[in-house]
Scaffold this motif. Sequence first.
Motif, PDB file in Angstrom:
ATOM      1  N   ILE A   1       0.885  -0.997   0.394  1.00  0.00           N
ATOM      2  CA  ILE A   1       0.253   0.172   0.263  1.00  0.00           C
ATOM      3  C   ILE A   1       0.682   1.323  -0.338  1.00  0.00           C
ATOM      4  CG2 ILE A   1      -1.920   1.774   1.094  1.00  0.00           C
ATOM      5  CD1 ILE A   1      -2.859  -1.335   2.344  1.00  0.00           C
ATOM      6  N   ALA A   2       2.130   0.911   0.855  1.00  0.00           N
ATOM      7  CA  ALA A   2       2.983   2.936   0.912  1.00  0.00           C
ATOM      8  C   ALA A   2       3.867   2.545   0.008  1.00  0.00           C
ATOM      9  CB  ALA A   2       3.670   2.350   1.961  1.00  0.00           C
ATOM     10  N   LEU A   3       3.743   1.498  -1.267  1.00  0.00           N
ATOM     11  CA  LEU A   3       5.268   1.895  -2.387  1.00  0.00           C
ATOM     12  C   LEU A   3       3.790   1.730  -3.382  1.00  0.00           C
ATOM     13  CD1 LEU A   3       7.696   1.691  -3.245  1.00  0.00           C
ATOM     14  CD2 LEU A   3       7.536  -0.649  -3.859  1.00  0.00           C
ATOM     15  N   GLU A   4       2.687   1.220  -3.590  1.00  0.00           N
ATOM     16  CA  GLU A   4       2.600   1.776  -4.510  1.00  0.00           C
ATOM     17  C   GLU A   4       1.185   3.269  -4.610  1.00  0.00           C
ATOM     18  OE1 GLU A   4      -2.542   0.136  -5.711  1.00  0.00           O
ATOM     19  OE2 GLU A   4      -1.463  -0.635  -4.095  1.00  0.00           O
ATOM     20  N   HIS A   5       1.392   3.875  -3.328  1.00  0.00           N
ATOM     21  CA  HIS A   5       0.606   5.037  -3.432  1.00  0.00           C
ATOM     22  C   HIS A   5       2.042   6.495  -3.138  1.00  0.00           C
ATOM     23  CE1 HIS A   5      -2.978   4.002  -3.533  1.00  0.00           C
ATOM     24  NE2 HIS A   5      -2.862   2.895  -3.064  1.00  0.00           N
ATOM     25  N   HIS A   6       3.117   5.831  -3.805  1.00  0.00           N
ATOM     26  CA  HIS A   6       4.492   6.601  -4.241  1.00  0.00           C
ATOM     27  C   HIS A   6       4.529   7.204  -5.533  1.00  0.00           C
ATOM     28  CE1 HIS A   6       4.652   7.066   0.506  1.00  0.00           C
ATOM     29  NE2 HIS A   6       5.313   8.055   0.046  1.00  0.00           N
ATOM     30  N   LEU A   7       3.981   5.711  -6.182  1.00  0.00           N
ATOM     31  CA  LEU A   7       4.340   4.985  -7.671  1.00  0.00           C
ATOM     32  C   LEU A   7       4.337   6.427  -8.260  1.00  0.00           C
ATOM     33  CD1 LEU A   7       2.986   2.091  -7.991  1.00  0.00           C
ATOM     34  CD2 LEU A   7       5.393   2.102  -7.410  1.00  0.00           C
ATOM     35  N   GLY A   8       5.619   6.879  -9.028  1.00  0.00           N
ATOM     36  CA  GLY A   8       5.525   8.008  -9.736  1.00  0.00           C
ATOM     37  C   GLY A   8       6.382   8.752  -9.371  1.00  0.00           C
ATOM     38  N   MET A   9       6.071   9.134  -8.467  1.00  0.00           N
ATOM     39  CA  MET A   9       6.583  10.504  -7.512  1.00  0.00           C
ATOM     40  C   MET A   9       7.880  10.751  -8.162  1.00  0.00           C
ATOM     41  SD  MET A   9       6.842  11.446  -3.209  1.00  0.00           S
ATOM     42  CE  MET A   9       5.572  11.699  -3.604  1.00  0.00           C
TER      43      MET A   9
END
Length: 457
Positions: free
Chosen positions: A374-382
């Motif tokens: 969850i944590a990594l997925e919602h940083h994708l593209g940063m």
Amino acid sequence: MFLSVFDIFKIGIGPSSSHTIGPMVAAARFLDHLRAQPFKVAGVSARLHGSLAFTGAGHATDRAVMLGLAGITVAGYDAEAAEAELARLRTERTLHPAGLEPLRFDPSSDLVFDYGPPLPAHANGLVLRGHDAQGDVVVEQTYYSIGGGFVRTAEELAAGPAPDHGPAVPYPFASAKEMLRMAAESGRSIAAMKRANERVRRPRTDLDGDIRMIWRVMSDCIDRGLEAEGTLPGGLGVRRRAAAIHASLRAERGGNMAAPHLVTDWISAYAMAVNEENAAGGQVVTAPTNGAAGVVPAVMRYWLDHVPGASRERVPEFLLTAAAIGGLIKENASISGAECGCQAEVGSAAAMAAAGLAAVLGGTPAQVENAAEIALEHHLGMTCDPVAGLVQVPCIERNGMGAVKAVAAASLALRGDGAHLVPLDVAIETMRQTGRDMSDKYKETSQGGLAVNLPNC
């Protein structure tokens, strides 16, 4: 696959693991290379490429290279001695590393920022050369600083992963899928498997004591950052804010503690304290990098100081779990902002912190893996677009946001049973592909994003 907890969490200095620690390590390796040569070297030079050139000045890469070539190591770093050595070098233009004859080095001409195309193997490249008395190049070595303070020569990168000659570990998981399978088959937690692997490779050390020392350095860094005030170096005029935020939060104790924003303010203050120390060149722990050094310590401090039932006896469990996740990300994607953007730094740190928190809050291996995903997925593209090439804006606040996301991710995962649609392995591979496709403008070159749109910078 084995990557030690002490490879992921290394004590170092700010402001950057890839741009400061890595070049110092590369310079130390080059000195060893020179010591092994049969001929005399009279001078040295350095050429920085890619991200090391574009944001090297803001990340103190030039300073790191000079100190490394002078024989000053990360482990033996002393701020006062380093300043004295740099002042002497600028005046005398001569290096005096142990075991070598004095070496000519003029900082104004022998250290070059090359703003042309990056070297082929990685965005963080530097070429170090040894010269004879006439100035001709007699030895040359190319190094790549691949993130988190890890350094590889061009030959080492071309050869692929280094063979592992150490004793076999009992749980050699190279993916999250394998990690979960081994956990289910053994009945052990992720931390217990990681601990068993570490004990095989470090049989004569006080493993838990050494891990607690890593936490003490992290915690001390938070404490220093919560006390320090003033303006950060570099010319942007960024004021330290963690101390003022912390003071206001302490003043509110006993007041409206039910306000929903207060817990996130505490977490952000802890993370910002670390990254303000990092920006000032202080001692930090790569977690997994300097630019993302505040996330894991902030979540740990939140757990220890704000969550009932938290125990310092379980600090090793937190960090072993986090290191297991960090190792998977590093080996299967990247922890380098210059390679994959900030998703590889703060995103990786948030995944590690979320996993560690879920573990010490009683999560199953499946819930821990879900928290990291969850944590990594919602940083994708940063993207990584540091203003003026400094590890300050948006880096300091971004660590606070990453820590808050990590806590939220752990909480969400613990509300479920571990079953979820997107496996952590898929999120890691997606991050790798996204970083590969991302424009170089957004990968630690300060040529895009906030770095070009903020006025007067």
